[in-house]
Enzyme design. Structure first.
Site, PDB file in Angstrom:
ATOM      1  CG  HIS A 113      70.065  73.768 -54.806  1.00 18.06           C
ATOM      2  ND1 HIS A 113      70.627  73.969 -53.314  1.00 18.06           N
ATOM      3  CD2 HIS A 113      69.724  72.377 -54.886  1.00 18.06           C
ATOM      4  CE1 HIS A 113      70.416  72.678 -52.922  1.00 18.06           C
ATOM      5  NE2 HIS A 113      69.953  71.994 -53.755  1.00 18.06           N
ATOM      6  NE  ARG A 137      72.877  69.693 -51.438  1.00 14.91           N
ATOM      7  CZ  ARG A 137      73.708  69.244 -50.388  1.00 14.91           C
ATOM      8  NH1 ARG A 137      74.912  69.826 -49.664  1.00 14.91           N
ATOM      9  NH2 ARG A 137      73.216  68.018 -49.654  1.00 14.91           N
ATOM     10  NE  ARG A 197      71.194  70.896 -47.892  1.00 21.91           N
ATOM     11  CZ  ARG A 197      71.850  69.873 -47.208  1.00 21.91           C
ATOM     12  NH1 ARG A 197      72.753  70.236 -46.207  1.00 21.91           N
ATOM     13  NH2 ARG A 197      71.325  68.740 -46.977  1.00 21.91           N
ATOM     14  CG  HIS A 242      72.324  64.096 -48.293  1.00 20.84           C
ATOM     15  ND1 HIS A 242      72.458  63.791 -49.606  1.00 20.84           N
ATOM     16  CD2 HIS A 242      71.880  65.323 -47.871  1.00 20.84           C
ATOM     17  CE1 HIS A 242      71.892  64.845 -50.106  1.00 20.84           C
ATOM     18  NE2 HIS A 242      71.524  65.904 -49.217  1.00 20.84           N
ATOM     19  CE1 TYR A 290      84.787  68.217 -35.420  1.00 18.38           C
ATOM     20  CE2 TYR A 290      82.913  67.008 -34.479  1.00 18.38           C
ATOM     21  CZ  TYR A 290      83.864  68.168 -35.056  1.00 18.38           C
ATOM     22  OH  TYR A 290      83.211  69.269 -34.970  1.00 18.38           O
TER      23      TYR A 290
END
Length: 376
Positions: free
Chosen positions: A312, A315, A205, A337, A346
């Site tokens: 935007h 994205r 974003r 999300h 990770y």
């Protein structure tokens, strides 16, 4: 209920008023004070039936203090907002919606007086003067406030009962091709070229990109560490905020084909020191969405992109490009999300699947630039 033999009622009493109407009276179950029903009745029987209903509500624990609903909406909405745990920007937006769209209509009305018909009329009027997304947000906040009023036993039922009023169909946004992304990147001011490329090929974003620091860029592994997001208040104040969920903090791989652009940008345009912002304005200040917008529109026009593509939408472009070959979970993790623990995020990177997504994007970049043809 009093019978024909004149036996006294076990609950409450009725009496005839000078007006000829009948009044029902009973003891408040909370205070023990004698109180009258909210209305009077044409006949004694009607008053006794009303008492029966009141007694039943008290027995079932469904009785609400009629005076509680006399609290004005504006007063209650202010207290409701003060009690909410919200981020500064979210609080500002809630306050703005309440002040501009709810208080003018409902501010001076008692909570118990607000009806579904009034809510429907308010919504219809709002749609004639402002956009549907704003009206949906206002309706959601109104419903949340009145839901709390139900929980507080100030009203029995939430009047916000309009089907579909809490959502709207988001129009399909345009998706750029890789070639179009590069056309805009080549057309924009050089200090913002990398901003366009990373937005498209990482799906970050604007706020996440604007808050990146030098130490968040891992050139050895071609990855970014997203730790925060920049927010802008209506006053113009800028600040970095924590992500809404744990999934917002995440490593995101970018195509290694972008490494030359990343290194050149860091050498020429980024702030100094490990905590220097990766993207800054022409005068060295923090990047502002409002200031960047003119540069974006000019570049879009110069690149001959005729669709009304917002920044935007890059994205959305990144989501679409990355979706090829990625599982839902991998895509959600990449875009921030999902809600896995940081260790799982990770682990996702270590397993190499995010790198594979980035490598596929890199293949698209090489194809669009004709690099593969040159190599062959």
């Amino acid at each position: 209920m009093a019978n024909s033999q004149g036996k006294r009622r076990r609950f409450g009493s009725v009496r005839k008023l000078n007006s000829g109407r009948w009044q029902a009276r009973y003891r408040d179950p909370n205070t023990g004070q004698l109180r009258s029903a909210e209305e009077t009745y044409a006949t004694k029987t009607d008053a006794e039936v009303a008492l029966t209903h009141i007694e039943a509500d008290i027995t079932r624990g469904q009785w609400n203090d009629p005076d509680a609903g006399k609290v004005h909406f504006g007063e209650y909405a202010t207290a409701w907002l003060n009690d909410r745990k919200l981020a500064a920007r979210s609080r500002e937006r809630h306050e703005s919606v309440i002040r501009l769209h709810l208080l003018p209509t409902f501010g001076e009305r008692p909570l118990s007086s607000i009806t579904t018909a009034q809510v429907r009329s308010w919504r219809t009027a709002c749609l004639t003067r402002t956009g549907e997304p704003t009206v949906v947000k206002a309706y959601q906040i109104l419903r949340a406030i009145l839901n709390t009023a139900v929980d507080d036993e100030l009203i029995r039922r939430n009047p916000c009962r309009i089907k579909g009023a809490d959502r709207y169909d988001v129009p399909e946004r345009p998706v750029l091709t890789v070639a179009e992304v590069y056309a805009v990147a080549d057309a924009i001011t050089p200090r913002y070229r990398l901003l366009v490329l990373l937005a498209a090929f990482t799906g970050l974003r604007f706020g996440e990109l604007a808050s990146l620091r030098r130490r968040d860029v891992d050139t050895a592994n071609a990855a970014l560490m997203v730790r925060r997001s920049q927010a802008e208040m209506q006053t113009g104040a800028l600040f970095d905020k924590a992500p809404k969920s744990d999934a917002g903090v995440r490593p995101v791989a970018f195509p290694s084909e972008l490494l030359p652009d990343v290194k050149q940008h860091l050498d020429c345009f980024a702030g100094s020191g490990r905590d220097g912002h990766v993207f800054v304005g022409p005068q060295g200040g923090r990047l502002r969405r409002s200031n960047f917008r003119d540069d974006w529109i000019k570049a879009r026009s110069k690149a001959k992109i005729t669709a009304d593509v917002h920044f935007h939408d890059l994205r959305h472009t990144g989501n679409t490009l990355a979706a090829s070959g990625a599982s839902l979970r991998e895509l959600m993790t990449r875009m921030g999300h999902s809600t896995p623990r940081a260790a799982l995020i990770y682990q996702h990177m270590v397993n190499g699947r995010d790198r594979e997504i980035a490598d596929r994007l890199g293949s698209m970049i090489r194809k669009a630039r004709g690099d593969d043809d040159v190599a062959s």
